[in-house]
Design a protein around this motif. Structure first.
Motif, PDB file in Angstrom:
ATOM      1  N   MET A   1       0.822  -1.195   0.000  1.00  0.00           N
ATOM      2  CA  MET A   1       0.000   0.000   0.000  1.00  0.00           C
ATOM      3  C   MET A   1       0.865   1.258   0.000  1.00  0.00           C
ATOM      4  O   MET A   1       0.570   2.224  -0.691  1.00  0.00           O
ATOM      5  N   ARG A   2       1.951   1.224   0.796  1.00  0.00           N
ATOM      6  CA  ARG A   2       2.828   2.396   0.833  1.00  0.00           C
ATOM      7  C   ARG A   2       3.490   2.626  -0.527  1.00  0.00           C
ATOM      8  O   ARG A   2       3.673   3.768  -0.951  1.00  0.00           O
ATOM      9  N   GLY A   3       3.845   1.521  -1.228  1.00  0.00           N
ATOM     10  CA  GLY A   3       4.443   1.682  -2.560  1.00  0.00           C
ATOM     11  C   GLY A   3       3.478   2.318  -3.535  1.00  0.00           C
ATOM     12  O   GLY A   3       3.849   3.198  -4.327  1.00  0.00           O
ATOM     13  N   LEU A   4       2.203   1.892  -3.488  1.00  0.00           N
ATOM     14  CA  LEU A   4       1.200   2.494  -4.362  1.00  0.00           C
ATOM     15  C   LEU A   4       0.985   3.967  -4.024  1.00  0.00           C
ATOM     16  O   LEU A   4       0.773   4.798  -4.910  1.00  0.00           O
ATOM     17  N   PHE A   5       1.055   4.291  -2.730  1.00  0.00           N
ATOM     18  CA  PHE A   5       0.908   5.688  -2.320  1.00  0.00           C
ATOM     19  C   PHE A   5       2.043   6.540  -2.865  1.00  0.00           C
ATOM     20  O   PHE A   5       1.834   7.672  -3.329  1.00  0.00           O
ATOM     21  N   ILE A   6       3.275   6.002  -2.828  1.00  0.00           N
ATOM     22  CA  ILE A   6       4.425   6.741  -3.345  1.00  0.00           C
ATOM     23  C   ILE A   6       4.292   6.973  -4.847  1.00  0.00           C
ATOM     24  O   ILE A   6       4.558   8.066  -5.354  1.00  0.00           O
ATOM     25  N   ILE A   7       3.847   5.921  -5.586  1.00  0.00           N
ATOM     26  CA  ILE A   7       3.660   6.065  -7.032  1.00  0.00           C
ATOM     27  C   ILE A   7       2.597   7.118  -7.339  1.00  0.00           C
ATOM     28  O   ILE A   7       2.771   7.980  -8.207  1.00  0.00           O
ATOM     29  N   GLY A   8       1.473   7.050  -6.610  1.00  0.00           N
ATOM     30  CA  GLY A   8       0.408   8.025  -6.837  1.00  0.00           C
ATOM     31  C   GLY A   8       0.843   9.440  -6.520  1.00  0.00           C
ATOM     32  O   GLY A   8       0.516  10.383  -7.261  1.00  0.00           O
ATOM     33  N   ARG A   9       1.585   9.612  -5.430  1.00  0.00           N
ATOM     34  CA  ARG A   9       2.050  10.949  -5.063  1.00  0.00           C
ATOM     35  C   ARG A   9       3.029  11.498  -6.091  1.00  0.00           C
ATOM     36  O   ARG A   9       2.950  12.667  -6.476  1.00  0.00           O
ATOM     37  N   THR A  10       3.949  10.664  -6.541  1.00  0.00           N
ATOM     38  CA  THR A  10       4.921  11.103  -7.547  1.00  0.00           C
ATOM     39  C   THR A  10       4.229  11.452  -8.861  1.00  0.00           C
ATOM     40  O   THR A  10       4.574  12.447  -9.518  1.00  0.00           O
ATOM     41  N   THR A  11       3.248  10.660  -9.248  1.00  0.00           N
ATOM     42  CA  THR A  11       2.501  10.945 -10.474  1.00  0.00           C
ATOM     43  C   THR A  11       1.754  12.271 -10.365  1.00  0.00           C
ATOM     44  O   THR A  11       1.738  13.078 -11.307  1.00  0.00           O
ATOM     45  N   ALA A  12       1.126  12.512  -9.208  1.00  0.00           N
ATOM     46  CA  ALA A  12       0.399  13.771  -9.009  1.00  0.00           C
ATOM     47  C   ALA A  12       1.348  14.966  -9.039  1.00  0.00           C
ATOM     48  O   ALA A  12       1.016  16.027  -9.583  1.00  0.00           O
ATOM     49  N   GLN A  13       2.530  14.795  -8.465  1.00  0.00           N
ATOM     50  CA  GLN A  13       3.498  15.888  -8.470  1.00  0.00           C
ATOM     51  C   GLN A  13       4.065  16.159  -9.856  1.00  0.00           C
ATOM     52  O   GLN A  13       4.504  17.275 -10.145  1.00  0.00           O
ATOM     53  N   SER A  14       4.063  15.136 -10.722  1.00  0.00           N
ATOM     54  CA  SER A  14       4.645  15.313 -12.053  1.00  0.00           C
ATOM     55  C   SER A  14       3.722  16.066 -13.007  1.00  0.00           C
ATOM     56  O   SER A  14       4.198  16.620 -14.005  1.00  0.00           O
ATOM     57  N   ILE A  15       2.410  16.109 -12.710  1.00  0.00           N
ATOM     58  CA  ILE A  15       1.466  16.774 -13.629  1.00  0.00           C
ATOM     59  C   ILE A  15       1.754  18.270 -13.741  1.00  0.00           C
ATOM     60  O   ILE A  15       1.882  18.802 -14.856  1.00  0.00           O
ATOM     61  N   PRO A  16       1.888  19.021 -12.632  1.00  0.00           N
ATOM     62  CA  PRO A  16       2.253  20.442 -12.779  1.00  0.00           C
ATOM     63  C   PRO A  16       3.607  20.638 -13.444  1.00  0.00           C
ATOM     64  O   PRO A  16       3.802  21.603 -14.202  1.00  0.00           O
ATOM     65  N   THR A  17       4.541  19.726 -13.189  1.00  0.00           N
ATOM     66  CA  THR A  17       5.852  19.825 -13.834  1.00  0.00           C
ATOM     67  C   THR A  17       5.725  19.702 -15.343  1.00  0.00           C
ATOM     68  O   THR A  17       6.340  20.473 -16.093  1.00  0.00           O
ATOM     69  N   MET A  18       4.937  18.729 -15.801  1.00  0.00           N
ATOM     70  CA  MET A  18       4.747  18.540 -17.236  1.00  0.00           C
ATOM     71  C   MET A  18       4.070  19.759 -17.867  1.00  0.00           C
ATOM     72  O   MET A  18       4.458  20.195 -18.961  1.00  0.00           O
ATOM     73  N   LEU A  19       3.066  20.306 -17.198  1.00  0.00           N
ATOM     74  CA  LEU A  19       2.393  21.500 -17.730  1.00  0.00           C
ATOM     75  C   LEU A  19       3.363  22.678 -17.823  1.00  0.00           C
ATOM     76  O   LEU A  19       3.355  23.421 -18.811  1.00  0.00           O
TER      77      LEU A  19
END
Length: 323
Positions: A1-19
């Motif tokens: 569960m913690r691994g999935l949380f880390i992946i989700g958090r990193t993905t969410a943080q990457s969206i503003p970076t990509m924009l």
């Protein structure tokens, strides 16, 4: 569960970076003087004002900059990177055609740089202060200070022109009609020189970083405890020393993916390698902003995914992070 949380958090943080990357890249590329129509007119020799206006209308270059950006952003969300003006084909198809050659070159250079740098850095740490350390340090400083194009040219002069061990350009023998294992060996033969030229700079970085990390680790209390227990010196160096010393090396290596792609632009031009580097230079000459934006976007995605992979690798190397 913690691994999935880390992946989700990193993905969410990457969206503003990509924009942010899309916005900055779009603005900077459109600040360049001229556009693709000017490049087409320049190559054709001359064109009437009516023809130029019609070309701009056909490719949407007559619209305002905010409207062009909105059209591009809408296409990105639909996985449509636009159409290349110079190649008259979808940008995604043009990039995917060149992507395997660049990925192969980058992967080989990355593995060569990481393996070579770690081995050289380990040897420098083991022989710290003695002549092997001084010799390897001088060599790493030379590789660090030499630009990629100079290293590439010197490699061509020595191993291609003088010794004639390797071909100087291209990714395969033209007209050979090779298949199977012979084709694979031919591609590998062409890959050696550009991979070495691209990896040279990073070998020096990883060697110096491994040396510093190893010297720091070998002074820790648990290393002295392992020596007191009578463990074999090689076991201490590799299992207890090198593994912990690889944590900063692995982290820095993940951040160098973008630098590898930037170096590939120069190396592919020197060795006439048919990858994204040469495509970038051709797109710059043709003012093909759609292709350049597509390359920047896909490169940013690759860097973000690589950093996510590096986070997992560092977690595996250091149990303290998992806790």
């Amino acid at each position: 569960m913690r691994g999935l949380f880390i992946i989700g958090r990193t993905t969410a943080q990457s969206i503003p970076t990509m924009l942010g990357i899309i916005v900055i890249s779009f603005i900077l590329l459109h600040l360049m003087p001229g556009d693709a129509v000017d490049a087409i007119v320049g190559m054709s020799g001359s064109a009437s004002k009516e023809t130029v206006a019609q070309l701009r209308e056909t490719y949407g270059l007559d619209q305002s900059l905010p409207m062009q950006f909105w059209n591009y952003l809408s296409g990105v969300f639909q996985l449509n990177l636009g159409t290349s003006i110079s190649y008259s084909a979808p940008v995604l198809d043009v990039i995917l055609e060149r992507l395997p050659a660049t990925l192969t070159l980058m992967l080989c250079a990355f593995v060569l740089a990481l393996a070579g740098g770690i081995v050289i850095g380990w040897a420098m740490a083991v022989f710290a202060g003695r002549w092997p350390d001084r010799l390897l340090t001088a060599g790493s400083l030379l590789l660090y200070s030499a630009p990629n194009f100079w290293v590439g040219l010197m490699i061509i002069v020595l191993f291609s022109a003088k010794l004639q061990w390797f071909p100087s350009s291209g990714d395969e023998s033209i007209g050979a009609g090779l298949t199977g294992w012979a084709w694979f060996l031919d591609r590998a033969h062409h890959l050696v020189l550009p991979s070495c030229a691209l990896a040279a700079f990073f070998v020096a970085i990883y060697a110096r970083l491994t040396r510093a990390a190893m010297l720091e680790v070998l002074r820790q209390d648990y290393i002295r405890t392992a020596r007191a227990k009578g463990l074999h010196p090689m076991l201490i160096q590799f299992r207890h020393g090198l593994r912990n010393a690889l944590i900063p090396v692995t982290t820095v290596a993940g951040l160098h993916l973008g630098n590898l792609l930037g170096g590939a632009v120069v190396v592919e031009t020197v060795f006439n390698w048919p990858g994204l580097g040469r495509l970038t230079m051709n797109a710059l000459a043709a003012r093909d902003t759609q292709v350049l934006l597509g390359i920047l976007l896909l490169s940013s995605v690759a860097v973000i995914l690589t950093n996510l992979l590096i986070d997992w690798l560092v977690t595996w190397l250091d149990p303290r992070i998992r806790s």
